[in-house]
Design an enzyme around this catalytic site. Sequence first.
Site, PDB file in Angstrom:
ATOM      1  N   ASP A 443       0.850  -1.188   0.000  1.00 17.38           N
ATOM      2  CA  ASP A 443       0.000   0.000   0.000  1.00 17.38           C
ATOM      3  C   ASP A 443       0.890   1.244   0.000  1.00 17.38           C
ATOM      4  O   ASP A 443       1.873   1.322   0.763  1.00 17.38           O
ATOM      5  CB  ASP A 443      -0.918   0.007   1.221  1.00 17.38           C
ATOM      6  CG  ASP A 443      -1.931   1.129   1.149  1.00 17.38           C
ATOM      7  OD1 ASP A 443      -2.990   0.913   0.547  1.00 17.38           O
ATOM      8  OD2 ASP A 443      -1.656   2.215   1.708  1.00 17.38           O
ATOM      9  N   GLU A 486      -4.785   2.353  -4.231  1.00 19.17           N
ATOM     10  CA  GLU A 486      -3.332   2.399  -4.118  1.00 19.17           C
ATOM     11  C   GLU A 486      -2.768   1.120  -3.510  1.00 19.17           C
ATOM     12  O   GLU A 486      -1.615   1.081  -3.086  1.00 19.17           O
ATOM     13  CB  GLU A 486      -2.922   3.610  -3.260  1.00 19.17           C
ATOM     14  CG  GLU A 486      -3.247   3.504  -1.781  1.00 19.17           C
ATOM     15  CD  GLU A 486      -4.664   3.953  -1.450  1.00 19.17           C
ATOM     16  OE1 GLU A 486      -4.934   4.242  -0.281  1.00 19.17           O
ATOM     17  OE2 GLU A 486      -5.516   4.026  -2.380  1.00 19.17           O
TER      18      GLU A 486
END
Length: 571
Positions: A443, A486
Amino acid sequence: MPASSSRLSSYRLPAFALALLLLLGVGIASVWGVSSLRTSNEWIGHTYEVINRIEVAERAIRSTEANARAYRLTGHPEFRSQYLIATHQVDTAHEALASAIRDNPAQHARVKRMREAAQAHLVELRRLFDLQELQGAEAARQATNSTLTLRQWNEFDTAASEMRREELRLLDQRKARSDRSATLLSAIVVLGMLLSGGLMISLMVSVTRENKRARRLELEARGAAHEMALSMAQVGELSKQRHELARYSGLLQSCQTLDEIVQLSIDTIRRLVPDASGRFYLIRASQNFHDSVASFGDHLISSPDSLMPADCWALRRGQAHMVSGEEARQLSCAHLDTGTPAPGITSLCLPLSAQGTSIGLLHVSAATDAMDHGSAVDELIGQLAEQLGLAIANLQLRETLRTQSLRDPLTGLFNRRYLEESLARELQRCERRNLPLSVLMLDVDHFKRFNDTHGHAAGDALLGQVGRQIQAGVRAEDIACRYGGEEFTVVLPELDAAGALVRAEQIRRAVEIATVQHLGQQLGPVTMSIGISTFPGDGLTPEVLLQLADATLYRAKAEGRNRVLHVSYDD
């Protein structure tokens, strides 16, 4: 044909039918006779069984009487035990006898008389036995009633003798019936076999004469048939070739890989032109040369593994180009062996195209006699090349569409759908081979803040840069995916926790030192947090591995971000 032969011919079918009917009758009679004999034998065996059971019942009652008398005379306990056993055997023997003749009412009545007489005698013996038990053997001997005992025995013997005589009468009757059935069956079988055999012999003689006559006619017609066969062979060969091409067209629609298409094409070409050889070429993405993807045969005329479009007349002209050894004035392609084609060998180059776009080249070489057979082989191979070009183009289009459906357009990585399919498959493979598998959940740290600061376009550029860094940091067998937003996922088959930690740390460092170029500005750097789970120690299913890796990722973010944590990390 003589009139006598015609007359005989008209009787063949009825004679044959009659012979079949006779054989059928013999078969039916045999089945019936065997069934009748089996039934008779069963009844005969039943009679012997009944007689045997009568004797068993007599022996049981006599044994009871003998052991009771011996016990009264001697008082020996052995005779007492034998008496008690024999008393039970009397009832068992009469029950078995009654079961054996339950289908004969008359005999059943006699069994009843025997049983009543036996029971009455057993009652008397029991009375004497009880008296001896209470008062002694002398009291039992004095209380013996010989007259009563004799009358009971006479009643028992009379009923047993009547039953035996009846069973012997039934035995004689059943044996006579069995003998009559056997005699009748033998007569029917012998007579039927003789008649049917005579008819068959007559038919064989008639058919043999007819066959001799037919062979003479066959010899007379063989010359004309041979000439017709020669002409039909050409037609048949052409039909066979067209059938092969039709079969090829049908199977081509079901091929799902390039290897299947090429193998099917090779098999079909070898059927159309036995002993043929050649190569398949496909144009590369650079569009400046053709590369060999498969070859077949013994290469009567060699062609290299790769060639330029200018080396082949077929690619230059966009149509088939054939060169035979006898046609010296024809131009040979530059990609063929120097000095070819050889005498007796024909070379055929066929461009593969679809919708006006060049896809590749098919080169075939074979004996000139085989290529010129029926003057249609080159045309058939040309049709095959047309279908082959369309099939390869369709396959490439399907692969392109499939890739687009499985790739994330922004990062170029696989999408979540592909991850779910591949993770389950790779997990099963590693489980079968007892190998580890690791899952990375990645992430981008503070991505929302980056997006808010630099805009969504810059955020997209950042995600694209991160995707390239992740792809560059994994092996060819690893599966890198964009999980959503993301967040990214990497599947590492055959890699344990230690190896996954090393790989994840390499990716984290690569992202940390990279920068993003957007609209002439240099943005970044950014960092990543990574969570790891490993099969089989951390979980056995895709769902559990993903959940644990995701939970470890958020744990890494909670501990300060820009770090790699494994699910079993010790606080």
